[in-house]
Design a protein around this motif. Sequence first.
Motif, PDB file in Angstrom:
ATOM      1  N   GLU A 146     -10.330   1.734  31.360  1.00 21.04           N
ATOM      2  CA  GLU A 146      -9.978   2.979  32.059  1.00 21.04           C
ATOM      3  C   GLU A 146     -11.211   3.514  32.799  1.00 21.04           C
ATOM      4  O   GLU A 146     -11.115   3.984  33.936  1.00 21.04           O
ATOM      5  CB  GLU A 146      -9.506   3.991  31.006  1.00 21.04           C
ATOM      6  N   LYS A 302      -6.672  17.405  27.384  1.00 19.03           N
ATOM      7  CA  LYS A 302      -5.878  16.421  26.636  1.00 19.03           C
ATOM      8  C   LYS A 302      -4.773  15.834  27.516  1.00 19.03           C
ATOM      9  O   LYS A 302      -4.079  16.574  28.211  1.00 19.03           O
ATOM     10  CB  LYS A 302      -5.276  17.126  25.414  1.00 19.03           C
ATOM     11  N   ASP A 303      -4.665  14.521  27.470  1.00 25.98           N
ATOM     12  CA  ASP A 303      -3.623  13.772  28.184  1.00 25.98           C
ATOM     13  C   ASP A 303      -3.774  13.791  29.705  1.00 25.98           C
ATOM     14  O   ASP A 303      -2.843  13.409  30.414  1.00 25.98           O
ATOM     15  CB  ASP A 303      -2.209  14.261  27.807  1.00 25.98           C
ATOM     16  N   GLU A 304      -4.920  14.268  30.186  1.00 28.56           N
ATOM     17  CA  GLU A 304      -5.093  14.295  31.642  1.00 28.56           C
ATOM     18  C   GLU A 304      -6.416  13.682  32.070  1.00 28.56           C
ATOM     19  O   GLU A 304      -7.333  13.525  31.274  1.00 28.56           O
ATOM     20  CB  GLU A 304      -5.027  15.742  32.139  1.00 28.56           C
ATOM     21  N   LYS A 305      -6.476  13.388  33.368  1.00 32.28           N
ATOM     22  CA  LYS A 305      -7.733  12.946  33.973  1.00 32.28           C
ATOM     23  C   LYS A 305      -8.124  14.021  34.966  1.00 32.28           C
ATOM     24  O   LYS A 305      -7.317  14.404  35.808  1.00 32.28           O
ATOM     25  CB  LYS A 305      -7.484  11.613  34.694  1.00 32.28           C
ATOM     26  N   VAL A 315     -11.691  11.532  31.456  1.00 31.93           N
ATOM     27  CA  VAL A 315     -10.378  11.018  31.062  1.00 31.93           C
ATOM     28  C   VAL A 315     -10.095  11.469  29.628  1.00 31.93           C
ATOM     29  O   VAL A 315     -10.876  11.174  28.713  1.00 31.93           O
ATOM     30  CB  VAL A 315     -10.348   9.474  31.151  1.00 31.93           C
ATOM     31  N   TYR A 317      -6.954  10.949  28.036  1.00 25.80           N
ATOM     32  CA  TYR A 317      -5.676  10.364  27.582  1.00 25.80           C
ATOM     33  C   TYR A 317      -5.708  10.139  26.065  1.00 25.80           C
ATOM     34  O   TYR A 317      -6.754   9.822  25.492  1.00 25.80           O
ATOM     35  CB  TYR A 317      -5.404   9.008  28.258  1.00 25.80           C
ATOM     36  N   THR A 318      -4.527  10.248  25.455  1.00 25.93           N
ATOM     37  CA  THR A 318      -4.473  10.035  24.001  1.00 25.93           C
ATOM     38  C   THR A 318      -3.526   8.868  23.656  1.00 25.93           C
ATOM     39  O   THR A 318      -3.188   8.669  22.503  1.00 25.93           O
ATOM     40  CB  THR A 318      -3.962  11.302  23.291  1.00 25.93           C
ATOM     41  N   ASP A 319      -3.115   8.137  24.689  1.00 26.96           N
ATOM     42  CA  ASP A 319      -2.111   7.088  24.452  1.00 26.96           C
ATOM     43  C   ASP A 319      -2.642   5.697  24.817  1.00 26.96           C
ATOM     44  O   ASP A 319      -1.899   4.862  25.324  1.00 26.96           O
ATOM     45  CB  ASP A 319      -0.848   7.403  25.265  1.00 26.96           C
ATOM     46  N   ARG A 323      -0.687   2.243  26.239  1.00 28.35           N
ATOM     47  CA  ARG A 323      -0.923   1.700  27.592  1.00 28.35           C
ATOM     48  C   ARG A 323      -1.121   0.187  27.571  1.00 28.35           C
ATOM     49  O   ARG A 323      -1.244  -0.441  28.618  1.00 28.35           O
ATOM     50  CB  ARG A 323      -2.154   2.370  28.211  1.00 28.35           C
TER      51      ARG A 323
END
Length: 381
Positions: A146, A302-305, A315, A317-319, A323
């Motif tokens: 990423e 959280k969860d965003e860039k 970044v 992201y928590t997933d 991915r």
Amino acid sequence: MKIGTPKEIAEGEARVAMTPASARDLQKLGFTCCIESGAGDKAGFSDAAYEEAGVEIVKTAAALWKSADIIAKVRQPSETELKRLTKAKTLISFFNPGGNEEGLELAKSKGATVIAMEMVPRISRAQKMDALSSMANIAGYRAVMEAGNNFDRFFTGQITAAGKVPPAKVLVVGAGVAGLAAIGTSTSLGAVTYAFDVRPEVAEQVESMGAEFVYLDFEEELQDGAASGGYAAVSSPEFREAQLAKFRELAPEMDIVITTALIPNREAPKLWLADMVASMKRGSVIVDLAAERGGNVEGTVKDEKIVTENGVTIVGYTDFPSRMAAQSSTLYATNIRHMMTDLTPEKDGQVVHNMDDDVIRGSTVTHAGEITFPPPPPKIQ
Ligand code: NAD
């Protein structure tokens, strides 16, 4: 007995707890397998591939939960899912037992057995079932991918006809399972990689992977005092100051920073502060793998860039495992299959829930109408 896997219902979740390969192995243990139609689609496993592996395709989630004796899934179950449990059923899943009292009560009221995958004890014998580690390994790798995707230069240095390119400098903060995977990925891409952890015992592992351990100007006994039982403890104010001073010195030089620092049962420590972000070069990238627990970086969303005013990408992201759903489903399904091997001593498709077994006891959070969380400490280390 029958093992079934429903489609994950959490938004954006692409993983699946059973693959055609794991289903073949589960059948060798004497089980029959079923799966909800389309459950493997996002991870690249079609209904046809399951059918070919001898798995029955069930049309709806309700029918799946009804017909399976053992339900294997990935994400913490919803209330609707838990209501489908009965006394005769066993659920194997991530469950977040420490923060899911309602779920524990509901499973208990149904009399069901729940095995929480995050509770697998971290002892040698249980490594093959350690889904926290298999997922952290993927997260560490994917964090580097990423970062690379958002970084507009090479990782490795190059001497080309068009000019000399210096290698990227990468700092990994926290060298647990995810951090070590990030370090290995970063060095293999040719970046000059630095790593820091409050546990000085990891320095050797970091160096054996070709990275440089960042030492603090701090007395070693005090540094040792910051860690206990393999996990980190909260640092003393003096240690924290020394750590922040070192990071402040490194920030303008680093192209990529990957933070993975966690302390059990706490919010993630804030280690990369706003002034450090502000002193980084335009085009630098930060990946905050601790975003789920509040983040190590000031400014993580959280969860965003996001891109800061000075052009640094953060970044949050928590997933990451989701991915890479094919890879993570394969490893998670294998973790589950190993758990089933331990639960089926006679390989006859019959579960024997032996609460004298450290691994089974440690990961069981409800059983026989009782909440069995938290477990006693394991006997074997
Ligand atoms: P974790 O996810 O809890 O934390 C990640 C890392 O952050 C840890 O290395 C921790 O020391 C570090 N950290 C915490 N505060 C920090 C700070 N202020 N600055 C820098 N770093 C900080 O860790 P994990 O990956 O779950 O691993 C924890 C321990 O468990 C390790 O000792 C690991 O080797 C061990 N482990 C054992 C097994 C097994 O035996 N089966 C499996 C997995 C992990």
